[in-house]
Design a protein around this motif. Sequence first.
Motif, PDB file in Angstrom:
ATOM      1  N   HIS A 104      -0.366   4.570  -0.475  1.00  0.00           N
ATOM      2  CA  HIS A 104      -0.986   5.701  -0.014  1.00  0.00           C
ATOM      3  C   HIS A 104      -0.570   6.845  -0.696  1.00  0.00           C
ATOM      4  O   HIS A 104      -0.944   7.895  -0.253  1.00  0.00           O
ATOM      5  CB  HIS A 104      -0.722   6.098   1.424  1.00  0.00           C
ATOM      6  CG  HIS A 104      -1.143   4.966   2.330  1.00  0.00           C
ATOM      7  ND1 HIS A 104      -1.240   4.946   3.773  1.00  0.00           N
ATOM      8  CD2 HIS A 104      -1.525   3.690   2.119  1.00  0.00           C
ATOM      9  CE1 HIS A 104      -1.781   3.781   4.261  1.00  0.00           C
ATOM     10  NE2 HIS A 104      -2.034   2.976   3.351  1.00  0.00           N
TER      11      HIS A 104
ATOM     12  N   THR B 145      -1.079   9.510  -3.758  1.00  0.00           N
ATOM     13  CA  THR B 145      -2.159  10.275  -4.521  1.00  0.00           C
ATOM     14  C   THR B 145      -1.704  10.940  -5.721  1.00  0.00           C
ATOM     15  O   THR B 145      -0.436  11.082  -5.852  1.00  0.00           O
ATOM     16  CB  THR B 145      -2.968  11.543  -3.554  1.00  0.00           C
ATOM     17  OG1 THR B 145      -2.174  12.198  -3.389  1.00  0.00           O
ATOM     18  CG2 THR B 145      -3.463  10.713  -2.358  1.00  0.00           C
TER      19      THR B 145
ATOM     20  N   LYS C 164       0.722  -1.128   0.009  1.00  0.00           N
ATOM     21  CA  LYS C 164       0.094  -0.051  -0.092  1.00  0.00           C
ATOM     22  C   LYS C 164       1.102   1.231   0.260  1.00  0.00           C
ATOM     23  O   LYS C 164       1.720   1.626   0.838  1.00  0.00           O
ATOM     24  CB  LYS C 164      -0.966   0.102   1.249  1.00  0.00           C
ATOM     25  CG  LYS C 164      -1.945  -1.043   1.168  1.00  0.00           C
ATOM     26  CD  LYS C 164      -2.778  -1.093   2.656  1.00  0.00           C
ATOM     27  CE  LYS C 164      -1.573  -1.730   3.731  1.00  0.00           C
ATOM     28  NZ  LYS C 164      -2.496  -2.002   5.009  1.00  0.00           N
TER      29      LYS C 164
ATOM     30  N   ARG D  44      -1.577  14.038  -6.104  1.00  0.00           N
ATOM     31  CA  ARG D  44      -1.030  15.011  -5.781  1.00  0.00           C
ATOM     32  C   ARG D  44       0.438  14.975  -5.088  1.00  0.00           C
ATOM     33  O   ARG D  44       1.440  15.704  -5.211  1.00  0.00           O
ATOM     34  CB  ARG D  44      -1.770  15.953  -4.608  1.00  0.00           C
ATOM     35  CG  ARG D  44      -1.168  17.125  -4.240  1.00  0.00           C
ATOM     36  CD  ARG D  44      -2.300  17.809  -3.480  1.00  0.00           C
ATOM     37  NE  ARG D  44      -2.411  17.258  -2.215  1.00  0.00           N
ATOM     38  CZ  ARG D  44      -1.552  17.304  -1.011  1.00  0.00           C
ATOM     39  NH1 ARG D  44      -0.655  17.995  -0.994  1.00  0.00           N
ATOM     40  NH2 ARG D  44      -1.984  16.483  -0.147  1.00  0.00           N
TER      41      ARG D  44
ATOM     42  N   ASP E  42      -9.705   1.352  -8.043  1.00  0.00           N
ATOM     43  CA  ASP E  42      -9.669   1.528  -6.630  1.00  0.00           C
ATOM     44  C   ASP E  42      -8.262   1.432  -6.114  1.00  0.00           C
ATOM     45  O   ASP E  42      -8.209   1.409  -4.738  1.00  0.00           O
ATOM     46  CB  ASP E  42     -10.241   0.275  -6.106  1.00  0.00           C
ATOM     47  CG  ASP E  42     -10.055  -0.934  -6.907  1.00  0.00           C
ATOM     48  OD1 ASP E  42      -8.851  -0.727  -7.311  1.00  0.00           O
ATOM     49  OD2 ASP E  42     -10.683  -2.014  -6.717  1.00  0.00           O
TER      50      ASP E  42
ATOM     51  N   TYR F  52      -3.802   4.989  -8.038  1.00  0.00           N
ATOM     52  CA  TYR F  52      -4.022   5.796  -6.613  1.00  0.00           C
ATOM     53  C   TYR F  52      -5.345   5.447  -6.053  1.00  0.00           C
ATOM     54  O   TYR F  52      -6.323   4.920  -6.448  1.00  0.00           O
ATOM     55  CB  TYR F  52      -4.117   7.145  -7.036  1.00  0.00           C
ATOM     56  CG  TYR F  52      -2.954   7.640  -7.778  1.00  0.00           C
ATOM     57  CD1 TYR F  52      -1.655   7.899  -7.184  1.00  0.00           C
ATOM     58  CD2 TYR F  52      -3.268   7.920  -9.207  1.00  0.00           C
ATOM     59  CE1 TYR F  52      -0.704   8.421  -7.930  1.00  0.00           C
ATOM     60  CE2 TYR F  52      -1.901   8.420  -9.961  1.00  0.00           C
ATOM     61  CZ  TYR F  52      -0.785   8.617  -9.634  1.00  0.00           C
ATOM     62  OH  TYR F  52       0.228   9.172 -10.046  1.00  0.00           O
ATOM     63  N   TYR F  53      -5.581   5.798  -4.581  1.00  0.00           N
ATOM     64  CA  TYR F  53      -6.654   5.756  -4.027  1.00  0.00           C
ATOM     65  C   TYR F  53      -6.866   7.122  -3.104  1.00  0.00           C
ATOM     66  O   TYR F  53      -6.916   8.118  -3.570  1.00  0.00           O
ATOM     67  CB  TYR F  53      -7.012   4.658  -3.225  1.00  0.00           C
ATOM     68  CG  TYR F  53      -8.568   4.290  -2.957  1.00  0.00           C
ATOM     69  CD1 TYR F  53      -9.533   4.304  -4.028  1.00  0.00           C
ATOM     70  CD2 TYR F  53      -8.834   4.324  -1.630  1.00  0.00           C
ATOM     71  CE1 TYR F  53     -10.841   4.094  -3.660  1.00  0.00           C
ATOM     72  CE2 TYR F  53     -10.252   4.182  -1.071  1.00  0.00           C
ATOM     73  CZ  TYR F  53     -11.337   4.045  -2.314  1.00  0.00           C
ATOM     74  OH  TYR F  53     -12.767   4.220  -1.830  1.00  0.00           O
ATOM     75  N   THR F  54      -6.428   6.965  -1.870  1.00  0.00           N
ATOM     76  CA  THR F  54      -6.504   8.061  -1.116  1.00  0.00           C
ATOM     77  C   THR F  54      -5.137   8.008  -0.263  1.00  0.00           C
ATOM     78  O   THR F  54      -4.297   6.948  -0.426  1.00  0.00           O
ATOM     79  CB  THR F  54      -7.487   8.118  -0.026  1.00  0.00           C
ATOM     80  OG1 THR F  54      -7.143   7.041   0.960  1.00  0.00           O
ATOM     81  CG2 THR F  54      -8.869   7.855  -0.658  1.00  0.00           C
ATOM     82  N   ALA F  55      -4.792   8.936   0.381  1.00  0.00           N
ATOM     83  CA  ALA F  55      -3.668   9.174   1.246  1.00  0.00           C
ATOM     84  C   ALA F  55      -3.572   8.413   2.513  1.00  0.00           C
ATOM     85  O   ALA F  55      -2.619   7.878   3.045  1.00  0.00           O
ATOM     86  CB  ALA F  55      -3.303  10.658   1.875  1.00  0.00           C
ATOM     87  N   ASN F  56      -4.748   7.926   2.707  1.00  0.00           N
ATOM     88  CA  ASN F  56      -5.048   6.892   3.790  1.00  0.00           C
ATOM     89  C   ASN F  56      -5.076   5.252   3.442  1.00  0.00           C
ATOM     90  O   ASN F  56      -5.026   4.362   4.331  1.00  0.00           O
ATOM     91  CB  ASN F  56      -6.170   7.043   4.722  1.00  0.00           C
ATOM     92  CG  ASN F  56      -6.226   8.573   5.086  1.00  0.00           C
ATOM     93  OD1 ASN F  56      -4.997   8.807   5.768  1.00  0.00           O
ATOM     94  ND2 ASN F  56      -6.942   9.455   5.059  1.00  0.00           N
ATOM     95  N   SER F  57      -5.046   5.036   2.292  1.00  0.00           N
ATOM     96  CA  SER F  57      -5.259   3.574   2.007  1.00  0.00           C
ATOM     97  C   SER F  57      -5.169   3.310   0.459  1.00  0.00           C
ATOM     98  O   SER F  57      -5.101   4.176  -0.458  1.00  0.00           O
ATOM     99  CB  SER F  57      -6.971   3.115   2.123  1.00  0.00           C
ATOM    100  OG  SER F  57      -7.724   3.926   1.475  1.00  0.00           O
ATOM    101  N   ARG F  58      -4.806   1.961   0.248  1.00  0.00           N
ATOM    102  CA  ARG F  58      -4.409   1.417  -1.126  1.00  0.00           C
ATOM    103  C   ARG F  58      -3.533   2.080  -1.813  1.00  0.00           C
ATOM    104  O   ARG F  58      -2.479   2.645  -1.132  1.00  0.00           O
ATOM    105  CB  ARG F  58      -6.103   1.416  -1.796  1.00  0.00           C
ATOM    106  CG  ARG F  58      -6.898   0.673  -0.925  1.00  0.00           C
ATOM    107  CD  ARG F  58      -8.162   0.596  -1.839  1.00  0.00           C
ATOM    108  NE  ARG F  58      -9.376   0.505  -1.304  1.00  0.00           N
ATOM    109  CZ  ARG F  58     -10.423   0.526  -1.703  1.00  0.00           C
ATOM    110  NH1 ARG F  58     -10.626   0.709  -2.921  1.00  0.00           N
ATOM    111  NH2 ARG F  58     -11.720   0.411  -0.931  1.00  0.00           N
TER     112      ARG F  58
END
Length: 198
Positions: free
Chosen positions: A3, A5, A1, A7, A52, A24-30
């Motif tokens: 994390h 993005t 993972k 950005r 996802d 990518y997904y989010t800075a907190n997951s995947r």
Amino acid sequence: KTHLTIRTSPYFDTVWSGKCFHSYYTANSRGTTILMKASLSYDLISEEYSEDGNMVCIVCKINNNIFTLINLYGPNDDTPSFYKQVDKILEKYPQENVIIGGDFNFVIDRIQDSNYENDNNAYAKKTFIKICEKHGLIDIWRCKHPDEHEYTWVKDTPLKYGRLDMFFVSEHLINHTTQANIEPGYRTDHCKISITFN
């Protein structure tokens, strides 16, 4: 993972001197990534990403051999449909040299690969095992270490451990694999896994 993005990935790309392929997904997951060394000469044929953030795939030619490289992060829930996406990718490209690596979030052999009381994500595992049989893919670490008990993930309370992180390779690559290792990780609850080809 990872994390990563959209950005934050440009900064990461400046640190790595070669080419980066991210989903990518989010800075907190995947998030998953494949990194190609700057010194490696290859021709990119195709690249695919899951929306996802759970998978990235590249198909490339190295020394006149075509490789399908997939890095995946298996869903935490029992999702056979995710692995069916992997099957569709493998059906699209030559099957000579396939390497799939990542955190599958299940173990292949509950007794040998974990201390689990029940199979985790049993339907997803069953689906992926069928894909391996269909495409001739081998769990290379288990092939090289048939009787060993090592684990790539550990949880302290309650104590739980399993070999969730694996590489699966085309059967004919077994004889070209000189090492398949599990090593300590850094700032993570997972170990590092590595394979080396001659």
